[in-house]
Design a protein around this motif. Structure first.
Motif, PDB file in Angstrom:
ATOM      1  N   GLU A  90      75.919  92.711  68.600  1.00 19.60           N
ATOM      2  CA  GLU A  90      77.173  93.207  68.265  1.00 19.60           C
ATOM      3  C   GLU A  90      78.102  92.225  67.328  1.00 19.60           C
ATOM      4  O   GLU A  90      78.280  91.101  67.811  1.00 19.60           O
ATOM      5  N   GLU A  91      78.612  92.811  66.072  1.00 16.15           N
ATOM      6  CA  GLU A  91      79.260  91.827  65.357  1.00 16.15           C
ATOM      7  C   GLU A  91      80.800  91.963  65.994  1.00 16.15           C
ATOM      8  O   GLU A  91      81.132  92.820  66.444  1.00 16.15           O
ATOM      9  N   SER A  92      81.619  90.836  65.712  1.00 22.59           N
ATOM     10  CA  SER A  92      82.775  90.708  66.264  1.00 22.59           C
ATOM     11  C   SER A  92      83.789  90.658  65.006  1.00 22.59           C
ATOM     12  O   SER A  92      83.614  89.558  64.134  1.00 22.59           O
ATOM     13  N   ALA A  93      84.799  91.270  65.132  1.00 24.55           N
ATOM     14  CA  ALA A  93      85.807  90.769  63.800  1.00 24.55           C
ATOM     15  C   ALA A  93      86.718  89.857  64.145  1.00 24.55           C
ATOM     16  O   ALA A  93      87.678  89.248  63.439  1.00 24.55           O
ATOM     17  N   ASP A  94      86.506  89.244  65.320  1.00 23.81           N
ATOM     18  CA  ASP A  94      87.636  88.218  65.818  1.00 23.81           C
ATOM     19  C   ASP A  94      86.931  87.056  66.306  1.00 23.81           C
ATOM     20  O   ASP A  94      86.324  87.093  67.435  1.00 23.81           O
ATOM     21  N   GLY A  95      86.804  85.946  65.399  1.00 27.93           N
ATOM     22  CA  GLY A  95      86.259  84.834  65.796  1.00 27.93           C
ATOM     23  C   GLY A  95      84.540  84.949  66.011  1.00 27.93           C
ATOM     24  O   GLY A  95      84.048  85.695  65.218  1.00 27.93           O
ATOM     25  N   TYR A  96      84.019  83.995  66.646  1.00 31.79           N
ATOM     26  CA  TYR A  96      82.608  84.060  66.785  1.00 31.79           C
ATOM     27  C   TYR A  96      81.794  84.729  68.021  1.00 31.79           C
ATOM     28  O   TYR A  96      80.822  84.197  68.804  1.00 31.79           O
ATOM     29  N   PHE A  97      82.748  85.486  68.635  1.00 34.08           N
ATOM     30  CA  PHE A  97      82.447  86.127  69.900  1.00 34.08           C
ATOM     31  C   PHE A  97      80.758  86.588  69.700  1.00 34.08           C
ATOM     32  O   PHE A  97      80.453  87.376  68.671  1.00 34.08           O
ATOM     33  N   GLY A  98      79.915  86.370  70.537  1.00 38.82           N
ATOM     34  CA  GLY A  98      78.421  86.964  70.656  1.00 38.82           C
ATOM     35  C   GLY A  98      77.663  85.962  70.032  1.00 38.82           C
ATOM     36  O   GLY A  98      76.492  86.369  69.955  1.00 38.82           O
ATOM     37  N   ARG A  99      78.242  85.215  68.976  1.00 39.68           N
ATOM     38  CA  ARG A  99      77.141  84.165  68.235  1.00 39.68           C
ATOM     39  C   ARG A  99      76.663  83.368  69.548  1.00 39.68           C
ATOM     40  O   ARG A  99      76.962  82.956  70.410  1.00 39.68           O
ATOM     41  N   GLY A 100      75.264  82.909  68.741  1.00 37.71           N
ATOM     42  CA  GLY A 100      74.766  82.181  69.827  1.00 37.71           C
ATOM     43  C   GLY A 100      75.105  80.847  70.444  1.00 37.71           C
ATOM     44  O   GLY A 100      74.809  80.167  71.731  1.00 37.71           O
ATOM     45  N   PHE A 101      75.933  80.191  69.681  1.00 36.52           N
ATOM     46  CA  PHE A 101      76.811  78.895  70.003  1.00 36.52           C
ATOM     47  C   PHE A 101      78.077  79.149  70.591  1.00 36.52           C
ATOM     48  O   PHE A 101      78.797  78.034  70.836  1.00 36.52           O
ATOM     49  N   ALA A 102      78.364  80.327  70.846  1.00 39.04           N
ATOM     50  CA  ALA A 102      80.146  80.601  71.047  1.00 39.04           C
ATOM     51  C   ALA A 102      79.915  81.260  72.612  1.00 39.04           C
ATOM     52  O   ALA A 102      80.743  82.214  72.497  1.00 39.04           O
ATOM     53  N   ARG A 103      79.016  80.759  73.537  1.00 37.20           N
ATOM     54  CA  ARG A 103      78.998  81.499  74.817  1.00 37.20           C
ATOM     55  C   ARG A 103      79.788  80.655  75.741  1.00 37.20           C
ATOM     56  O   ARG A 103      79.473  79.739  76.131  1.00 37.20           O
ATOM     57  N   ALA A 104      81.025  81.328  76.149  1.00 39.47           N
ATOM     58  CA  ALA A 104      81.663  80.382  77.033  1.00 39.47           C
ATOM     59  C   ALA A 104      81.209  79.775  78.164  1.00 39.47           C
ATOM     60  O   ALA A 104      81.143  78.777  78.872  1.00 39.47           O
ATOM     61  N   ARG A 105      80.393  81.088  78.906  1.00 35.90           N
ATOM     62  CA  ARG A 105      79.552  80.868  80.195  1.00 35.90           C
ATOM     63  C   ARG A 105      78.630  79.593  80.006  1.00 35.90           C
ATOM     64  O   ARG A 105      78.585  78.913  80.848  1.00 35.90           O
ATOM     65  N   ASN A 106      77.774  79.619  79.033  1.00 33.62           N
ATOM     66  CA  ASN A 106      76.793  78.717  78.467  1.00 33.62           C
ATOM     67  C   ASN A 106      77.430  77.258  78.395  1.00 33.62           C
ATOM     68  O   ASN A 106      76.938  76.326  78.897  1.00 33.62           O
ATOM     69  N   TRP A 107      78.547  77.018  77.738  1.00 36.71           N
ATOM     70  CA  TRP A 107      79.260  75.980  77.653  1.00 36.71           C
ATOM     71  C   TRP A 107      79.627  75.484  78.966  1.00 36.71           C
ATOM     72  O   TRP A 107      79.666  74.375  78.947  1.00 36.71           O
ATOM     73  N   ASP A 108      80.080  76.530  79.983  1.00 31.57           N
ATOM     74  CA  ASP A 108      80.666  75.629  80.975  1.00 31.57           C
ATOM     75  C   ASP A 108      79.617  75.349  81.904  1.00 31.57           C
ATOM     76  O   ASP A 108      79.555  74.072  82.634  1.00 31.57           O
ATOM     77  N   GLN A 109      78.569  76.112  81.930  1.00 31.34           N
ATOM     78  CA  GLN A 109      77.088  75.683  82.722  1.00 31.34           C
ATOM     79  C   GLN A 109      76.353  74.772  82.161  1.00 31.34           C
ATOM     80  O   GLN A 109      75.815  73.780  83.095  1.00 31.34           O
ATOM     81  N   TYR A 110      75.818  74.748  80.967  1.00 31.29           N
ATOM     82  CA  TYR A 110      74.815  74.087  80.550  1.00 31.29           C
ATOM     83  C   TYR A 110      75.310  73.171  79.563  1.00 31.29           C
ATOM     84  O   TYR A 110      74.606  71.938  79.125  1.00 31.29           O
ATOM     85  N   GLY A 111      76.691  73.390  79.007  1.00 39.46           N
ATOM     86  CA  GLY A 111      77.024  72.449  78.080  1.00 39.46           C
ATOM     87  C   GLY A 111      78.215  71.386  78.561  1.00 39.46           C
ATOM     88  O   GLY A 111      79.214  71.101  77.946  1.00 39.46           O
ATOM     89  N   GLU A 112      78.069  71.204  79.749  1.00 39.30           N
ATOM     90  CA  GLU A 112      78.794  70.170  80.723  1.00 39.30           C
ATOM     91  C   GLU A 112      80.429  70.462  80.544  1.00 39.30           C
ATOM     92  O   GLU A 112      80.974  69.568  80.269  1.00 39.30           O
ATOM     93  N   LYS A 113      80.483  71.683  80.871  1.00 38.24           N
ATOM     94  CA  LYS A 113      82.016  72.139  80.882  1.00 38.24           C
ATOM     95  C   LYS A 113      82.667  71.689  79.292  1.00 38.24           C
ATOM     96  O   LYS A 113      83.713  71.164  79.468  1.00 38.24           O
ATOM     97  N   HIS A 114      81.999  72.078  78.410  1.00 37.46           N
ATOM     98  CA  HIS A 114      82.359  71.784  76.828  1.00 37.46           C
ATOM     99  C   HIS A 114      82.401  70.419  76.463  1.00 37.46           C
ATOM    100  O   HIS A 114      82.858  70.176  75.326  1.00 37.46           O
ATOM    101  N   ARG A 115      81.639  69.228  77.196  1.00 33.96           N
ATOM    102  CA  ARG A 115      81.642  68.110  76.848  1.00 33.96           C
ATOM    103  C   ARG A 115      80.209  68.089  75.990  1.00 33.96           C
ATOM    104  O   ARG A 115      79.914  67.013  75.583  1.00 33.96           O
ATOM    105  N   GLY A 116      79.354  68.978  76.030  1.00 28.17           N
ATOM    106  CA  GLY A 116      77.908  68.812  75.389  1.00 28.17           C
ATOM    107  C   GLY A 116      77.748  69.253  74.254  1.00 28.17           C
ATOM    108  O   GLY A 116      78.745  68.991  73.393  1.00 28.17           O
ATOM    109  N   ALA A 117      76.820  69.901  73.742  1.00 25.71           N
ATOM    110  CA  ALA A 117      76.543  70.194  72.516  1.00 25.71           C
ATOM    111  C   ALA A 117      75.432  71.396  72.306  1.00 25.71           C
ATOM    112  O   ALA A 117      75.011  71.572  73.472  1.00 25.71           O
TER     113      ALA A 117
END
Length: 295
Positions: free
Chosen positions: A93-120
């Motif tokens: 689904e496309e989002s008109a607001d920011g990068y919601f739904g993009r593969g690199f913009a998943r807040a849950r993934n950033w928290d769990q796998y991306g070291e709470k936004h310290r990773g990459a």
């Protein structure tokens, strides 16, 4: 045009791999993305032991000790030779607001796998990555999106049950039996997770071999997106690490969340600079600059 600017569905298919700050450094320093074994997965459906039922080859009293021994051999053959790496794919689904739904913009993934936004997030070209995996595995691999279903791992979609057949085990041995299971029950065993994980939009690459497996990343990367709390010292040496891999042009960005909306910018250091160093090639003392393409 970088993948950030392209509408979803246009250009190359992409795979997004979340990792910690130390994980990114290890991947870039080694030049390889290492695959994990099933027992290191988060879903209990996968990390636990396969305790499927047995059908004895001959009538008589149930031999629990023999069943336990064969179950252990089947688990070793099935699980310890299965190596996999997980990615996230673009949402539909496309989002008109920011990068919601993009593969690199998943807040849950950033928290769990991306070291709470310290990773990459490392961004890979899917077709080139699968071609590289096919070559390194001599074709002994599989890939595909994960489906999300709540239910027992032993319960088959047709209403049947996964069972170890002692007669087959005795006739062909565990290695051949496992080979058939990989073919017949691949999706059931390796590409199915419980619905709790559905938001991850996971895509997996599986390789079957006895030793560890890793994918050389040079030539496969489309970009690197750093978490908004990625350590500044690590940002300073990112260009050096990429240049040592022979990568001198790459889309680099850093995540930002404005009022909870995902975005991306190019000020990698607090002073607004990119923060890329030069490296000494060790041969003729020429300095090779890392020249990133910034989002």
């Amino acid at each position: 045009m970088t993948f950030l600017m392209r509408p979803r569905g246009q250009g190359a298919e992409l795979l997004f791999h979340y990792t910690s700050a130390a994980g990114l450094a290890g991947i870039l320093d080694s030049g390889h993305l290492r695959l994990s074994t099933l027992d290191r997965m988060n879903d209990p459906r996968e990390s636990g032991t396969y305790n499927f039922g047995w059908r004895q080859a001959s009538p008589g009293p149930f031999d629990g000790e023999r069943m336990a021994s064969m179950t252990e051999e089947m688990n070793i053959a099935l699980r310890r030779t299965t190596h996999l790496v997980s990615f996230t794919v673009e949402g539909t689904e496309e989002s008109a607001d920011g990068y919601f739904g993009r593969g690199f913009a998943r807040a849950r993934n950033w928290d769990q796998y991306g070291e709470k936004h310290r990773g990459a997030v490392l961004v890979f070209d899917r077709d080139r990555t699968l071609a590289a995996v096919s070559e390194l595995s001599a074709g002994s691999y599989a890939s595909g999106p994960v489906r999300y279903v709540d239910g027992s791992l032993q319960s088959l979609p047709d209403g049947g049950w996964l069972m170890f057949e002692e007669s087959e085990y005795l006739e062909v041995g565990p290695a051949a039996m496992v080979e058939r299971w990989r073919h017949d029950y691949r999706d059931q065993l390796f590409l199915t997770k419980n619905k709790d994980w559905e938001s991850e939009d996971e895509f997996r690459i599986l390789v079957w071999r006895n030793e560890h497996a890793s994918i050389p990343i040079a030539g496969l990367l489309e970009g690197v997106i750093l978490g908004e709390h990625h350590p500044v010292p690590e940002r300073r040496v990112l260009g050096t690490r990429l240049a040592r891999l022979g990568i001198d042009r790459l889309m680099i960005g850093i995540m930002e969340w404005r009022h909870g909306t995902p975005g991306c910018h190019n000020s990698l250091l607090p002073d607004g600079s990119f923060g890329f160093e030069f490296i000494d090639d060790g041969v003729d003392q020429n300095l090779a600059p890392a020249r990133p393409i910034i989002c």
